[in-house]
Design an enzyme around this catalytic site. Sequence first.
Site: not given
Lengths: 469, 469
Positions: A295, A324, A438
Amino acid sequence: MAQKKISFYYKNICEDIIGSEHGISQSQLDDLAKKTGPAIEEVNRQRKAGIIPYRDLPYRKDYPKQVKEAARQIRGECENFVVLGIGGSALGNIALQTALNPYLYNIDSRQRKGPRLFVFDNVDPLQFGGFLDWIDGQLDKTIFNVISKSGQTAETAAQFLVIRQILMDRLGPEGYKQRIVATTNAGKGTMRAITSEAGFRSLEVPDGVGGRFSVLSPVGLLSAAVCGIDIDALLAGAAAMDKRVSETDFFANPAAVNAAIQRHYYQRGKRISVMMPYSYALKDLSDWYRQLWAESLGKRTDLDGRQVFVGPTPVKALGATDQHSQVQLYREGPNDKVFTFLQVDDFGRDVVMGDCPPSAPELGYLAGASMAKLLNAEKLATEYALVKDQRPCLTVLFDSICPETIGQFIYLYETTTSIAGLLLHINAYDQPAVELGKEATFALMGRPGYEQMADKIRPFTKQDSKFVI
Amino acid sequence: MAQKKISFYYKNICEDIIGSEHGISQSQLDDLAKKTGPAIEEVNRQRKAGIIPYRDLPYRKDYPKQVKEAARQIRGECENFVVLGIGGSALGNIALQTALNPYLYNIDSRQRKGPRLFVFDNVDPLQFGGFLDWIDGQLDKTIFNVISKSGQTAETAAQFLVIRQILMDRLGPEGYKQRIVATTNAGKGTMRAITSEAGFRSLEVPDGVGGRFSVLSPVGLLSAAVCGIDIDALLAGAAAMDKRVSETDFFANPAAVNAAIQRHYYQRGKRISVMMPYSYALKDLSDWYRQLWAESLGKRTDLDGRQVFVGPTPVKALGATDQHSQVQLYREGPNDKVFTFLQVDDFGRDVVMGDCPPSAPELGYLAGASMAKLLNAEKLATEYALVKDQRPCLTVLFDSICPETIGQFIYLYETTTSIAGLLLHINAYDQPAVELGKEATFALMGRPGYEQMADKIRPFTKQDSKFVI
């Protein structure tokens, strides 16, 4: 006893180790030192000018005092402490808890020194609904800490409206307010207004400190203190690191060297920055870092009149587990990553392997060995395998995992981010690209004033069956 | 009731939506269809020839029968079921549990239909030690399922040697064997030898099925069945997807379209593939995918006599949480990612927000709204914001989260990986680069026969103080 500390180790990015195509030479390091010097000084200047107040958090006297007083009360009043927050209002809390409290803290009452801790940073009906089923019937033993600077963050507001209604219905309009503690802006905003009206207890989100830089403020400190973490030691660790990351001598400043190396590799096509702790306790610090890095540094910017999209992609991994899962790619995939391992010298406890079964002498090398030794051997082995394939590797070495070293780590990476922002010519403290999503959410939820946005979005939200399989 | 299904949606990679620089045109799609056709046929051929036996797992009658019989016994014998495994012996188990059992399964006895489940896929002394402290005193109510094809995987062998000794010490050389169930190679290997010697109950890891393709075998099915998951429905879902991913018509085959799009973007510099479920329950499926994708496709290969390092980097994210962590980077950082959202149509339950406090009318739009609606609005809003910045977006849409759709998803991605491997000209089924790290670990742990390797590593493991800050 000497104070526990963290060290930053960067030999395995050098050309003697990984070759001249991907390694950094001494003269390149000297060049990085020269170019980074002004950024160190600029960050120091900004800090003195009060522009980046997150740097002063380790020295605040008021916050720790308020937090410890609130925590003392809260610990006497609840068996469950529930944080409602998202992003910077959740990731630091989670990271501190995973790092400094036992693995089975919530399950084993003998292993915890405070209430259970839950941090909800989503609006998932199954997850939150499952939690509501369980918490029902023990609401009077539960305290909710709603954390939101403004109070308008949709996810946190949604959680709050659910919890507020349930508490009012069960405990009455007077009783419910004892169950909510707000951490929010001191003087203004939606959550401050609600808090004043309802009479909730509250703490302050400091002015000028963005969510991702707020873990050492009441945002991150309250849940830590409630759960028995020594926040004074955490802040002392941060203050100890402050001296090191303010150092104007490049080669003595771990934040500067880290930022310069990261930027060097980013600009040479290594756009992925992997953080891989060899410690379960440290795993959520890499999730905290992931927000801080992405950010802060993921920014559109103008460079010589040209629009540029900047930003390394942080990736979290976990050793030895991801050997793995990811190491095949890390070794044989494109050489487009820089690796940072977190390694722990002294885990403070160990688990020893038993005898080897007679039928399996090939496991004899493990009999009587310890997990700490094995885990650290795996780190060195993986690093060895990576440098053999010319992949650059950094390490942050923890003497031990304790509040002092965690505080150091947080402050090291916050300052690294500030310096990296300057080196990348971007503003590390804003997040303009979060706004459109938003607003589109408001539009889709029918918030008044967003009707035009709703019209714009509509064509994109309708599924076109031609492209469905 | 019609069977629940998943759909693959790919409109938001098209040039009408995200522009011609980053979007795919209809003629490019037609070209992808032409180029991918032979890969679909080759995978179908390999499957018929028995070369990729993971594809037959949904039709095995023996495994589900054995697993259900073992699960029936185990459910009567324990309150805790503990998987010891790593990589493909852990990630599928975790993914199924998170997807199909309640969020607080281990904490809330009213919400679970079987024993608690723990999956340990590391050798961390603090994490494992904390667990040992808790499990102590209830070992006779606990079953350990050690999963390892060979039995030589260091991490799993280490965990096993710890647990074996504790059980023998506490329950005696005869009693302890009731507490261990091995899932391992049918006829040979270290763990099979130990199992035969000790008389453990056991299940089979199928021949020719690599760890990351083994979740629909006893490796992943036993813990699921023990914890009350309907494994027949899971396998039925996989079988239903088998028909769709065997389809030779490119545009009717979701695995082919997905693989072709991913490869198209990889070769055009989008080297990061983000999977972002908007559902907490689906979050560990993206971790499972992360191994499948990285370990299968991250490969060094020869192309026209030139050594090439291939492999997209899979990244897991979580909606809506990571909107406040990663979306700033996803929109304004380099356009080097392809996004896959997982979206759930019907969550099967919902949580409704309460009234709005009088002091905060700006939250009125949330009053009475539901979390499911908000979460899905956030997905659409984020996707909208990304496509406005020309970022390619795919979606896997789940009608609901149930064993049928989870089985479909697993099989879709396994086959997508097989096709992508052919398109990238690599072997998707080996993992040669994992070996060096394993050997280096043996050397550092003093395993006989690895002395020369130890000599080679030594110079790299000694810290050079010149590079420590």
